[in-house]
Write a protein that holds these residues in place. Structure first.
Motif, short mmCIF file in Angstrom:
data_model
loop_
_atom_site.label_atom_id
_atom_site.label_comp_id
_atom_site.label_asym_id
_atom_site.label_seq_id
_atom_site.Cartn_x
_atom_site.Cartn_y
_atom_site.Cartn_z
N ALA A 3 45.31 35.11 44.56
CA ALA A 3 44.99 36.53 44.58
C ALA A 3 46.21 37.36 44.18
O ALA A 3 46.13 38.24 43.31
N LYS A 7 46.86 39.61 40.60
CA LYS A 7 47.17 41.04 40.68
C LYS A 7 48.52 41.34 40.03
O LYS A 7 48.64 42.28 39.24
N GLN A 17 41.98 46.87 36.81
CA GLN A 17 40.98 45.85 37.11
C GLN A 17 39.83 45.92 36.11
O GLN A 17 39.32 44.89 35.66
N ASN A 32 38.33 42.52 41.57
CA ASN A 32 38.75 43.03 42.88
C ASN A 32 38.60 41.95 43.96
O ASN A 32 39.49 41.78 44.79
N GLU A 35 41.40 39.47 43.64
CA GLU A 35 42.69 40.01 44.09
C GLU A 35 42.74 40.22 45.60
O GLU A 35 43.82 40.23 46.18
N MET A 36 41.59 40.38 46.23
CA MET A 36 41.55 40.54 47.68
C MET A 36 41.41 39.19 48.40
O MET A 36 41.45 39.13 49.63
N ILE A 38 38.75 37.35 48.42
CA ILE A 38 37.37 37.17 48.89
C ILE A 38 36.70 36.01 48.15
O ILE A 38 35.91 35.28 48.72
#
Length: 92
Positions: A3, A7, A17, A32, A35-36, A38
């Motif tokens: 992640a 980023k 993004q 997103n 990068e988080m 998830i």
């Protein structure tokens, strides 16, 4: 790890993004989520990201920092010269 690397590489290339998403044909929300932390990119998108950012898939996955040099479009002699130059610079 992946992640943060995605980023950082995106920001170093000056991409939002949304811009990254368009370049590789996905949604901004997918970028997103990567990068988080998830979700993680599929193998297909890991390869696309590696090509776009000129890094190895190993680097994206958290292995040693390595870079790739794209030689597509070069003939065999040109590739040989590039490899010799790299070796020369390593031996300095």
């Amino acid at each position: 790890m992946i992640a943060a690397r995605i980023k950082t590489l995106r920001e170093q290339k000056g991409l939002t993004q949304s811009m990254l998403a368009r370049k590789i044909g996905i949604t901004r929300s997918s970028v997103n989520a990567w990068e988080m932390g998830i979700s993680i990119p599929s193998t297909q998108y890991l390869i696309e990201l590696a090509k776009l950012f000129n890094v190895s898939t190993d680097y994206l996955l958290g292995q040693d920092a390595t870079s790739t040099i794209r030689t597509d479009g070069l003939n065999e002699e040109d590739v040989r010269v590039v490899l010799e130059l790299i070796e020369h610079l390593r031996n300095k």
